[in-house]
Design a protein around this motif. Sequence first.
Motif, PDB file in Angstrom:
ATOM      1  N   ILE A  68      58.731  43.795  66.237  1.00  0.00           N
ATOM      2  CA  ILE A  68      57.291  43.885  65.934  1.00  0.00           C
ATOM      3  C   ILE A  68      57.004  45.162  65.137  1.00  0.00           C
ATOM      4  O   ILE A  68      56.269  45.154  64.153  1.00  0.00           O
ATOM      5  CB  ILE A  68      56.436  43.886  67.230  1.00  0.00           C
ATOM      6  N   ARG A  69      57.628  46.248  65.584  1.00  0.00           N
ATOM      7  CA  ARG A  69      57.411  47.530  64.895  1.00  0.00           C
ATOM      8  C   ARG A  69      57.979  47.467  63.457  1.00  0.00           C
ATOM      9  O   ARG A  69      57.401  48.036  62.538  1.00  0.00           O
ATOM     10  CB  ARG A  69      58.092  48.668  65.655  1.00  0.00           C
ATOM     11  N   ARG A  94      65.007  36.600  66.735  1.00  0.00           N
ATOM     12  CA  ARG A  94      64.912  35.403  65.892  1.00  0.00           C
ATOM     13  C   ARG A  94      66.300  34.929  65.442  1.00  0.00           C
ATOM     14  O   ARG A  94      66.415  34.057  64.592  1.00  0.00           O
ATOM     15  CB  ARG A  94      64.081  35.711  64.651  1.00  0.00           C
ATOM     16  N   PHE A 136      53.329  48.263  49.939  1.00  0.00           N
ATOM     17  CA  PHE A 136      52.576  48.779  48.786  1.00  0.00           C
ATOM     18  C   PHE A 136      53.257  50.014  48.176  1.00  0.00           C
ATOM     19  O   PHE A 136      53.444  50.068  46.952  1.00  0.00           O
ATOM     20  CB  PHE A 136      51.128  49.060  49.168  1.00  0.00           C
ATOM     21  N   LYS A 183      45.895  31.310  65.360  1.00  0.00           N
ATOM     22  CA  LYS A 183      47.095  31.610  64.566  1.00  0.00           C
ATOM     23  C   LYS A 183      46.868  31.264  63.095  1.00  0.00           C
ATOM     24  O   LYS A 183      47.269  32.007  62.190  1.00  0.00           O
ATOM     25  CB  LYS A 183      48.281  30.797  65.124  1.00  0.00           C
ATOM     26  N   ILE A 204      62.114  43.561  72.216  1.00  0.00           N
ATOM     27  CA  ILE A 204      61.447  42.819  71.142  1.00  0.00           C
ATOM     28  C   ILE A 204      60.526  43.719  70.327  1.00  0.00           C
ATOM     29  O   ILE A 204      60.258  43.462  69.158  1.00  0.00           O
ATOM     30  CB  ILE A 204      60.690  41.627  71.767  1.00  0.00           C
ATOM     31  N   LYS A 205      60.081  44.787  70.940  1.00  0.00           N
ATOM     32  CA  LYS A 205      59.131  45.667  70.253  1.00  0.00           C
ATOM     33  C   LYS A 205      59.686  46.176  68.915  1.00  0.00           C
ATOM     34  O   LYS A 205      58.939  46.437  67.988  1.00  0.00           O
ATOM     35  CB  LYS A 205      58.735  46.849  71.138  1.00  0.00           C
ATOM     36  N   ARG A 249      58.074  44.854  61.632  1.00  0.00           N
ATOM     37  CA  ARG A 249      57.123  44.080  60.845  1.00  0.00           C
ATOM     38  C   ARG A 249      55.944  44.954  60.422  1.00  0.00           C
ATOM     39  O   ARG A 249      55.513  44.933  59.273  1.00  0.00           O
ATOM     40  CB  ARG A 249      56.621  42.891  61.662  1.00  0.00           C
ATOM     41  N   GLU A 303      55.025  36.662  71.522  1.00  0.00           N
ATOM     42  CA  GLU A 303      54.891  38.024  71.006  1.00  0.00           C
ATOM     43  C   GLU A 303      53.823  38.817  71.758  1.00  0.00           C
ATOM     44  O   GLU A 303      54.040  39.969  72.139  1.00  0.00           O
ATOM     45  CB  GLU A 303      54.538  37.961  69.525  1.00  0.00           C
ATOM     46  N   TRP A 338      43.902  44.873  58.630  1.00  0.00           N
ATOM     47  CA  TRP A 338      45.047  45.575  59.216  1.00  0.00           C
ATOM     48  C   TRP A 338      44.934  45.575  60.738  1.00  0.00           C
ATOM     49  O   TRP A 338      45.933  45.717  61.442  1.00  0.00           O
ATOM     50  CB  TRP A 338      45.106  47.023  58.719  1.00  0.00           C
ATOM     51  N   MET A 378      54.425  42.280  73.838  1.00  0.00           N
ATOM     52  CA  MET A 378      53.817  43.538  73.403  1.00  0.00           C
ATOM     53  C   MET A 378      52.578  43.902  74.224  1.00  0.00           C
ATOM     54  O   MET A 378      51.987  44.957  74.028  1.00  0.00           O
ATOM     55  CB  MET A 378      53.411  43.448  71.926  1.00  0.00           C
ATOM     56  N   TYR A 409      46.266  46.243  43.145  1.00  0.00           N
ATOM     57  CA  TYR A 409      47.365  46.771  42.314  1.00  0.00           C
ATOM     58  C   TYR A 409      47.072  46.472  40.843  1.00  0.00           C
ATOM     59  O   TYR A 409      47.244  47.331  39.975  1.00  0.00           O
ATOM     60  CB  TYR A 409      48.682  46.124  42.766  1.00  0.00           C
ATOM     61  N   THR A 447      45.355  43.155  48.209  1.00  0.00           N
ATOM     62  CA  THR A 447      46.062  44.369  47.818  1.00  0.00           C
ATOM     63  C   THR A 447      46.764  44.176  46.476  1.00  0.00           C
ATOM     64  O   THR A 447      46.814  45.096  45.648  1.00  0.00           O
ATOM     65  CB  THR A 447      47.064  44.772  48.920  1.00  0.00           C
ATOM     66  N   LEU A 500      54.691  50.378  44.294  1.00  0.00           N
ATOM     67  CA  LEU A 500      54.400  51.506  43.398  1.00  0.00           C
ATOM     68  C   LEU A 500      55.695  52.182  42.945  1.00  0.00           C
ATOM     69  O   LEU A 500      55.814  52.612  41.795  1.00  0.00           O
ATOM     70  CB  LEU A 500      53.492  52.520  44.092  1.00  0.00           C
ATOM     71  N   TYR A 550      49.683  42.379  74.057  1.00  0.00           N
ATOM     72  CA  TYR A 550      48.444  42.181  73.306  1.00  0.00           C
ATOM     73  C   TYR A 550      47.581  41.158  74.035  1.00  0.00           C
ATOM     74  O   TYR A 550      48.076  40.253  74.674  1.00  0.00           O
ATOM     75  CB  TYR A 550      48.715  41.630  71.905  1.00  0.00           C
TER      76      TYR A 550
END
Lengths: 498, 440
Positions: free
Chosen positions: B208-209, B431, B219, A304, B204-205, B211, A474, A371, A478, A322, A318, B223, A480
């Motif tokens: 997460i999505r 949360r 970004f 973590k 919960i997804k 986020r 999490e 990413w 999900m 910029y 990033t 801009l 993961y």
Amino acid sequence: MAATESASHQDSGAYTALDREPLVLNNRSFSWITNRICGIVENKQPFGWWVLFIPSVILTGIMAFCFVYLIATGVGVWGQKQPVDWAWDITNFVFWIGIGHAGTLISAILFLTRQRWRTSVNRAAEAMTIFAVMCAGLFPAFHVGRVWMVWFLAPIPNANAIWQNFKSPLLWDVFAVSTYFTVSAIFWYLGLVPDLATLRDRCKPGIRKMMYGIFSLGWRGANRHWSHYETAYMLLAALSTPLVLSVHSVVSFDFATSVVPGWHATIFPPYFVAGAIFGGFAMVLTLMIPVRSIYGLHDLITPKHIDNMAKIILLTGTIVGYAYSMEFFMAYYGANPFELQTFKLRGLYGPSTWYYYAMFGCNVFAPQIFWIKKMRTNLIAVMIVCMFVNAGMWYERYVIIVTTLERHLTPGSWRVFHATWVDITTFIGTFGFFMMNFLLFLRFLPVIAIGEVKGVTPAADPHAGESHEHGVQEDDAMGYETPASTYPGGVKPAATAA
Amino acid sequence: MSDHHVSFKDLPAGGEKFEPAKASKLIGLFGALGGLGILGSLYFFLNSATRPAFSYSWLFAIFFCFTFVCGGCFWILLHNASNSSWGVVIRRLFENLGVLAIPLGLLAAPLLFKPVNEHLYEWMNHHRTAAAHAAEHHTTVAEALHHMSLENPHLHPLVEKFGYLNNSTWFSWTTRFVAYFGILGFIAFTLRNKFLCQEKDGAIKHTIRARQFACITLFPFALTVTFAAVDWLMGLDYLWFSTMWGVYIFAGCAWSSMALMLLLVSYLRGLGYLQKVVTMEHYHLMGKLLFAFTVFWAYIAFSQYFLIWYANIPEETRFYFIRNTEGWRWVSIFIVIGHFIAPFVVLLSQPRKKNPKVICAIALWVILMHLVDIYWNVVPERAPSLGVDSVLVPNAWVGDIVALCAVAGTLGYLYLRSLGANSLYAWRDPRLIESINVKN
């Protein structure tokens, strides 16, 4: 299985909480934490420590030789000649000062923003600050030529009534860096006091016990001690934060106050600060991933922590991207032919364009791999990216300083800079000096803040277990899978609420 | 506001729904201001004598409100991207603020038309002349502009920056104008919809999505703010430039929108809403962020000013030169004191940040100073650009107030009306309980 359970729970219209990941794995007890961290100081150093320490001492010796040679011969042993009067020396200065700024920034800002995960890395980051600023200070000190006259930089009246140029950002640098170094050292030392007392209490009588005893200032862990300590720590954190911002901003003023195309950009102060955080986190990871492995600190520096730092590297990389883009855009938008020409020479057809590409590639493109979640938890990938960033931040300073001066306003005196062997070996030597200090820090002082890391365990939370809500992790929600290789022994520990 | 742990069963099922009837006075006030303002604005726009000065008034009002919309988007993006919990209880209010990008875009539409923007952006007039020449001689606008610059060297920078500053290619000022509102609206709508979906299925997804979406769109958001600031404000003087400009405007966006949120939360609490979910800890956190952005804005503003002052290059100093002349000089000094020193000193104290009345007074002051800051950025260009032999255009301040009433009043009305459509907070956010019980 957990994912199925939580899904059915959600559909029923009830509430499902998202649990935070534990910051100390395997439900480690207070005594385990104390023993593991103090053990690094108390036990014989592992083979890996010696493998790093001996070359570091040798490199420090080489650095010392280079400086002696410079004093004996003159600053001309460095490669700078007109018009490149600032070259590797100032590049190295800004590089090290950037790393030096990041440590206290990481520690202080994460403290003020109540980021509990900082506890595992703040001590090492602060130590890194001290040693990096020491490395940085060497370059301007020796660049003055007669290093024994460096005290002239201080505003002390002397026989000739010579005073400093207070209008010069270079002088502000002297004040800013020395103030910053002092406050950072105090901040670091203050945090160490409770842990030094722990080491003192565990030591057998002897010189070590005496030294730890002196430096722990009579700490007994009383409520009053903790109360005063926490107040002082917060005040110092609050004091350090603007200092950090001011110091790297002042470093950026060295360039931005000038009218040199490529240097005068109003975005320089925050751009330098963002770059320092970026490079600093990369250096922290570069140091802490091997430390974690050599000393078996997997339960304290968890995936973590590494994931969080990788994300910050991605973000700050990033931001730096910029700033690079904004500089280029304004060089175009400003329609100043000299400014535009400077950037074209930097990035398109100058003699040192590959430095620009190296800078952009290492600092902006390399971190983009983060990413992908799997890359943030793959230690090899993280280390490779951090190495790119470490190199990229040096290239950035080189691009700003050297490539600008190589192609300044008078084409008749254009000249490409070539580093001498003294430039190169001195710089490599500072890595040895930095590493030697860091390894000695590991040898004699606790690398993780024992008292603080205990505070993020469930056992330290008086409200632990009070929540009535069903909670899931999490990754479970999900589906993961964190690579098992990330955990000690290849086994993922049971999740516990932090 | 009690100290005991709040759990899900302590909260009303389905969250709290805002009833517009309870806020009818304020909604009515905003509606009246907006309605009267729009009528007044029509008068100012349709009257050719008042239109030139009023164009600046409209830009000022639009940009002032634009900063709040950007701030709303920023806070929801930051909140989601940083996986933080404390702001879950107020995030919906920011989402609703970001969604105002679309009505704001419609209100901003007059800026797209020649009768308005010909008074604001000198470069557009040169481009129009070039376009007329191009049509006459069957050549391109860029070539015609280049030809014009041979006779008038002042136009040479416009030739250099034609690729960006133009209204005749696909990447034109107008295209970008539409894109800015589209991007902000897309961000706010998408994030809000994710949490509205979560209220239906509790999955919960969605968190997460959200986020992941926030990380990806941070970004483009940066801009958007940067180039909107370049196009609308920096473009007022096509010779001026500063690499810090986007960051400067962003700092004001984050600062002012947090102040607005403090006022809004207090207002809603005064009506009996959010009593169980927003605590003094939230006030303290919002106060700390307000303090942080007070300092950040000052750092950015000082750095920009200082570097331009120190280097003393004429094409850069003009910006500060006209803002340091006659009466504007006192406004500049007032901004230093009011925008930084006063809130900095007052916000240092923790008890003040935890006192709703005091923090609301500070928030009100912050919004006022933000208004002054945006005014100071837009309006000093008006008199020299319109050829008025004074630093101020006589009586133009009336138009400034009318424009502000029209835009802010309309958006305030729409915002308060829209609050009733959904729960005031994301009541099934995973949360939420962590947010309610936050300690700092």
